[in-house]
Design a protein around this motif. Structure first.
Motif, PDB file in Angstrom:
ATOM      1  N   ALA A 198       0.774  -1.280   0.050  1.00  0.00           N
ATOM      2  CA  ALA A 198       0.017   0.070  -0.024  1.00  0.00           C
ATOM      3  C   ALA A 198       0.795   1.304   0.073  1.00  0.00           C
ATOM      4  O   ALA A 198       1.696   1.375   0.886  1.00  0.00           O
ATOM      5  CB  ALA A 198      -0.957  -0.022   1.231  1.00  0.00           C
ATOM      6  N   ASP A 199       0.673   2.088  -1.203  1.00  0.00           N
ATOM      7  CA  ASP A 199       1.537   3.084  -1.182  1.00  0.00           C
ATOM      8  C   ASP A 199       0.371   4.421  -0.811  1.00  0.00           C
ATOM      9  O   ASP A 199      -0.395   4.502  -1.806  1.00  0.00           O
ATOM     10  CB  ASP A 199       2.282   3.510  -2.504  1.00  0.00           C
ATOM     11  CG  ASP A 199       3.476   2.279  -2.378  1.00  0.00           C
ATOM     12  OD1 ASP A 199       4.187   2.064  -1.799  1.00  0.00           O
ATOM     13  OD2 ASP A 199       3.304   1.550  -3.416  1.00  0.00           O
ATOM     14  N   GLY A 200       0.893   5.569  -0.008  1.00  0.00           N
ATOM     15  CA  GLY A 200       0.018   6.572  -0.218  1.00  0.00           C
ATOM     16  C   GLY A 200      -0.997   6.400   0.931  1.00  0.00           C
ATOM     17  O   GLY A 200      -1.433   5.345   1.441  1.00  0.00           O
ATOM     18  N   ARG A 201      -1.368   7.447   1.456  1.00  0.00           N
ATOM     19  CA  ARG A 201      -2.709   7.556   2.330  1.00  0.00           C
ATOM     20  C   ARG A 201      -3.773   6.621   2.263  1.00  0.00           C
ATOM     21  O   ARG A 201      -4.192   5.988   3.160  1.00  0.00           O
ATOM     22  CB  ARG A 201      -3.111   9.093   2.816  1.00  0.00           C
ATOM     23  CG  ARG A 201      -4.079   9.255   3.869  1.00  0.00           C
ATOM     24  CD  ARG A 201      -4.211  10.608   4.074  1.00  0.00           C
ATOM     25  NE  ARG A 201      -3.653  11.064   5.211  1.00  0.00           N
ATOM     26  CZ  ARG A 201      -4.002  10.654   6.433  1.00  0.00           C
ATOM     27  NH1 ARG A 201      -5.183  10.335   6.654  1.00  0.00           N
ATOM     28  NH2 ARG A 201      -3.323  11.035   7.504  1.00  0.00           N
ATOM     29  N   PRO A 202      -4.215   6.864   0.803  1.00  0.00           N
ATOM     30  CA  PRO A 202      -5.759   6.139   0.648  1.00  0.00           C
ATOM     31  C   PRO A 202      -5.295   4.700   0.730  1.00  0.00           C
ATOM     32  O   PRO A 202      -6.292   3.981   1.221  1.00  0.00           O
ATOM     33  CB  PRO A 202      -6.038   6.737  -0.607  1.00  0.00           C
ATOM     34  CG  PRO A 202      -5.310   8.027  -0.597  1.00  0.00           C
ATOM     35  CD  PRO A 202      -4.139   7.814  -0.128  1.00  0.00           C
ATOM     36  N   GLN A 203      -4.484   4.262   0.182  1.00  0.00           N
ATOM     37  CA  GLN A 203      -4.188   2.807   0.237  1.00  0.00           C
ATOM     38  C   GLN A 203      -3.783   2.251   1.379  1.00  0.00           C
ATOM     39  O   GLN A 203      -4.163   1.146   1.725  1.00  0.00           O
ATOM     40  CB  GLN A 203      -2.883   2.281  -0.861  1.00  0.00           C
ATOM     41  CG  GLN A 203      -3.198   2.811  -2.276  1.00  0.00           C
ATOM     42  CD  GLN A 203      -2.271   2.098  -3.413  1.00  0.00           C
ATOM     43  OE1 GLN A 203      -1.352   1.582  -2.684  1.00  0.00           O
ATOM     44  NE2 GLN A 203      -2.355   2.440  -4.563  1.00  0.00           N
ATOM     45  N   VAL A 204      -3.049   3.012   2.382  1.00  0.00           N
ATOM     46  CA  VAL A 204      -2.770   2.536   3.818  1.00  0.00           C
ATOM     47  C   VAL A 204      -3.966   2.404   4.582  1.00  0.00           C
ATOM     48  O   VAL A 204      -4.407   1.457   5.420  1.00  0.00           O
ATOM     49  CB  VAL A 204      -1.714   3.307   4.338  1.00  0.00           C
ATOM     50  CG1 VAL A 204      -1.616   3.139   5.836  1.00  0.00           C
ATOM     51  CG2 VAL A 204      -0.363   3.398   3.606  1.00  0.00           C
ATOM     52  N   LEU A 205      -4.924   3.554   4.304  1.00  0.00           N
ATOM     53  CA  LEU A 205      -6.193   3.394   5.100  1.00  0.00           C
ATOM     54  C   LEU A 205      -7.043   2.150   4.580  1.00  0.00           C
ATOM     55  O   LEU A 205      -7.626   1.623   5.398  1.00  0.00           O
ATOM     56  CB  LEU A 205      -6.971   4.610   4.757  1.00  0.00           C
ATOM     57  CG  LEU A 205      -6.748   5.943   5.507  1.00  0.00           C
ATOM     58  CD1 LEU A 205      -7.400   7.039   4.708  1.00  0.00           C
ATOM     59  CD2 LEU A 205      -6.800   6.008   6.857  1.00  0.00           C
ATOM     60  N   ALA A 206      -7.100   1.887   3.285  1.00  0.00           N
ATOM     61  CA  ALA A 206      -7.775   0.810   2.785  1.00  0.00           C
ATOM     62  C   ALA A 206      -7.004  -0.610   3.256  1.00  0.00           C
ATOM     63  O   ALA A 206      -7.985  -1.584   3.635  1.00  0.00           O
ATOM     64  CB  ALA A 206      -7.840   0.671   1.457  1.00  0.00           C
ATOM     65  N   ALA A 207      -5.822  -0.644   3.575  1.00  0.00           N
ATOM     66  CA  ALA A 207      -5.189  -1.958   3.780  1.00  0.00           C
ATOM     67  C   ALA A 207      -5.589  -2.259   5.271  1.00  0.00           C
ATOM     68  O   ALA A 207      -5.887  -3.293   5.705  1.00  0.00           O
ATOM     69  CB  ALA A 207      -3.732  -1.810   3.554  1.00  0.00           C
ATOM     70  N   ALA A 208      -5.324  -1.051   6.069  1.00  0.00           N
ATOM     71  CA  ALA A 208      -5.720  -1.295   7.634  1.00  0.00           C
ATOM     72  C   ALA A 208      -7.207  -1.782   7.772  1.00  0.00           C
ATOM     73  O   ALA A 208      -7.628  -2.500   8.358  1.00  0.00           O
ATOM     74  CB  ALA A 208      -5.266  -0.110   8.171  1.00  0.00           C
ATOM     75  N   ARG A 209      -8.063  -0.990   6.854  1.00  0.00           N
ATOM     76  CA  ARG A 209      -9.463  -1.165   7.170  1.00  0.00           C
ATOM     77  C   ARG A 209      -9.966  -2.663   6.646  1.00  0.00           C
ATOM     78  O   ARG A 209     -10.511  -3.299   7.319  1.00  0.00           O
ATOM     79  CB  ARG A 209     -10.147  -0.286   6.259  1.00  0.00           C
ATOM     80  CG  ARG A 209     -10.163   1.132   6.994  1.00  0.00           C
ATOM     81  CD  ARG A 209     -10.747   2.178   6.192  1.00  0.00           C
ATOM     82  NE  ARG A 209     -10.731   3.409   6.760  1.00  0.00           N
ATOM     83  CZ  ARG A 209     -10.988   4.872   6.184  1.00  0.00           C
ATOM     84  NH1 ARG A 209     -11.116   4.838   4.696  1.00  0.00           N
ATOM     85  NH2 ARG A 209     -10.931   5.739   6.856  1.00  0.00           N
ATOM     86  N   PHE A 210      -9.017  -3.156   5.527  1.00  0.00           N
ATOM     87  CA  PHE A 210      -9.221  -4.696   5.305  1.00  0.00           C
ATOM     88  C   PHE A 210      -8.787  -5.401   6.401  1.00  0.00           C
ATOM     89  O   PHE A 210      -9.525  -6.564   6.696  1.00  0.00           O
ATOM     90  CB  PHE A 210      -8.633  -4.635   4.009  1.00  0.00           C
ATOM     91  CG  PHE A 210      -8.396  -6.283   3.427  1.00  0.00           C
ATOM     92  CD1 PHE A 210      -9.557  -6.828   2.951  1.00  0.00           C
ATOM     93  CD2 PHE A 210      -7.388  -7.217   3.701  1.00  0.00           C
ATOM     94  CE1 PHE A 210      -9.701  -8.137   2.522  1.00  0.00           C
ATOM     95  CE2 PHE A 210      -7.559  -8.224   3.384  1.00  0.00           C
ATOM     96  CZ  PHE A 210      -8.319  -8.923   2.775  1.00  0.00           C
ATOM     97  N   ASN A 211      -7.777  -5.438   6.864  1.00  0.00           N
ATOM     98  CA  ASN A 211      -7.341  -6.211   7.936  1.00  0.00           C
ATOM     99  C   ASN A 211      -8.397  -6.077   9.334  1.00  0.00           C
ATOM    100  O   ASN A 211      -8.659  -7.291   9.832  1.00  0.00           O
ATOM    101  CB  ASN A 211      -5.955  -6.059   8.373  1.00  0.00           C
ATOM    102  CG  ASN A 211      -4.763  -6.330   7.590  1.00  0.00           C
ATOM    103  OD1 ASN A 211      -5.013  -7.325   6.896  1.00  0.00           O
ATOM    104  ND2 ASN A 211      -3.668  -5.817   7.653  1.00  0.00           N
TER     105      ASN A 211
END
Length: 442
Positions: A198-211
């Protein structure tokens, strides 16, 4: 007609989860045991401990009457030590039971990984580890099977996939693979849920929320390079402060925290400033940064890394990481950092039996009592940092009234003879988790 109380004296064998759940007593009474309670520096005088359901109901130096209208197992400890189950704060159940070839080779499959993880979970419980804080990997199905009684193993605090930047510690893509966000293939780690790139704020948010959607109790991100990753030297600082803050915001909104893989002062300070609550590893820290962790009330979850800990992908990288680790242990104790311990053994299944011996190595820096407190009470406190995401919201890591009945009955005094812990097959006579007995060799 009043039901007559049955008193059963346990005598032998190992129990399967299914068999035990069908024949589980309502209570277990330990008689004549000396207790290491998880916090004290010596054992108690002979005591009695009553387990009701999955909790410790009574701890008393006086005889405890057998409860009426219930079936009770009575275990005469004969002066043995009753102590909390062990807790490993940094494990990878889905990676500890497989070799690199089994994980990424042509025969690799999710089914194989899950089968190996379930096998390791059972072996781990039989070594006396009643709780495991899993620090990345697709372990959620194994956890569900254990919690439901379909499989045998420790309580699991799962992180889900480690969240990593492109060319970070969690990126196992071929060097010439175009990043997924730029139109490239799905990263291999994503496919097996080992990592999420995950690169960048939107992708990190999505990855954390997925977990979190999958059931993670905490979020793990990679904030520095690693030993077992190909594309990043261990001294590399990974993720920008804003990306780290994105992960922290997602975790905080769900009532939990972010922990980071980080070795260096720069990566650790970036992470703490972004709101990260726990540092995994930290072997390359300087004393000023260790003190900084103490001042900021940050946990340091660290290990004793050795050549056998990871596959020998790059021994030069491992040497760089391990050269300073003794200093970090000394500084952490000096400055009273919140310390947790784990093993982090991966992809060498034949070495997993050394998990207990790794505890005994802690006597290089601390007394046996201090070490036992860390691998029971202190590691339990770290697990409880998951707050509202805590899958087991009770008291772990102690022998106290009201605590979960995760207990070991041990031959001898492990404070006086620390080596007892290194041989669980011989010395751990009874292993209980959640009020159920899974081993008894009295």
């Amino acid at each position: 007609m009043k039901k007559i109380c049955k008193v059963l004296v346990i005598s032998s064998t190992l129990f399967s989860a299914a068999a035990y759940s069908q024949n589980a007593p309502q209570a277990t009474l330990y008689q004549n045991v000396r207790i290491f309670d998880g916090v004290s520096d010596k054992l108690t005088a002979p005591m009695n401990v009553l387990i009701a359901g999955n909790k410790i109901k009574s701890v008393s130096s006086s005889p405890i009457p057998v409860p009426k209208d219930s079936e009770v197992f009575v275990i005469n400890g004969n002066g043995r030590t009753l102590m909390p189950g062990l807790i490993d704060a940094h494990v990878h159940l889905t990676f500890s039971g497989v070799t690199p070839e089994e994980l990424m080779g042509p025969g690799a499959s999710p089914a194989l990984i899950q089968k190996k993880a379930a096998e390791q979970a059972q072996l781990m419980l039989m070594r006396g580890f009643t709780t495991a804080r899993d620090m990345a990997g697709p372990v959620l199905q194994v956890k569900a099977d254990i919690d439901s009684g379909k499989a045998i193993g420790p309580r699991i605090y799962p992180s889900g996939a480690i969240i990593s930047q492109t060319s970070g510690h969690g990126d196992i893509s071929p060097p010439d693979a175009l990043p997924y966000s730029l139109g490239g293939p799905v990263p291999p780690g994503n496919l097996i849920r080992a990592s999420i790139i995950a690169d960048g704020r939107p992708q990190v948010l999505a990855a954390a929320r997925f977990n979190l959607r999958q059931g993670a109790s905490q979020i793990k991100m990679a904030a520095s390079g690693g030993v077992s990753s190909d594309h990043d030297p261990s001294w590399v600082t990974e993720y920008t402060p804003d990306e780290l803050r994105a992960g922290v915001e997602a975790a905080t909104n769900f009532g939990t925290y972010v922990t980071v893989h980080a070795y260096t002062p720069e990566s650790v300070r970036n992470s703490v400033n972004a709101g990260v609550k726990v540092i995994e590893h930290g072997q390359n820290l300087d004393e000023a940064t260790v003190k900084y962790l103490a001042d900021k009330n940050i946990w340091l979850s660290t290990q004793i890394l050795e050549e056998s800990t990871d596959p020998p992908l790059d021994l030069a990288k491992l040497d760089l990481v391990t050269a300073n680790q003794s200093n970090v242990w000394k500084w952490a104790l000096k400055h009273k950092v919140k310390l947790a311990w784990g093993t982090d053994r991966v992809m060498i299944p034949q070495n997993m039996y050394l998990e207990n011996a790794d505890i005994v190595k802690l006597r290089q820096w601390m007394t046996p009592a201090r070490a036992l407190k860390m691998v029971t009470h202190d590691n339990a406190e770290l697990c409880a940092l998951s707050g509202r995401r805590n899958p087991y919201p009770g008291k772990l890591g102690v022998v106290q009234e009201g605590a979960y009945a995760d207990l070991l009955l041990v031959d001898g005094d492990p404070i006086a003879n620390f080596d007892i812990i290194a041989d669980p097959n011989k010395n751990f006579r009874v292993i209980m988790k959640d009020g159920k007995i899974y081993k008894n060799t009295l």
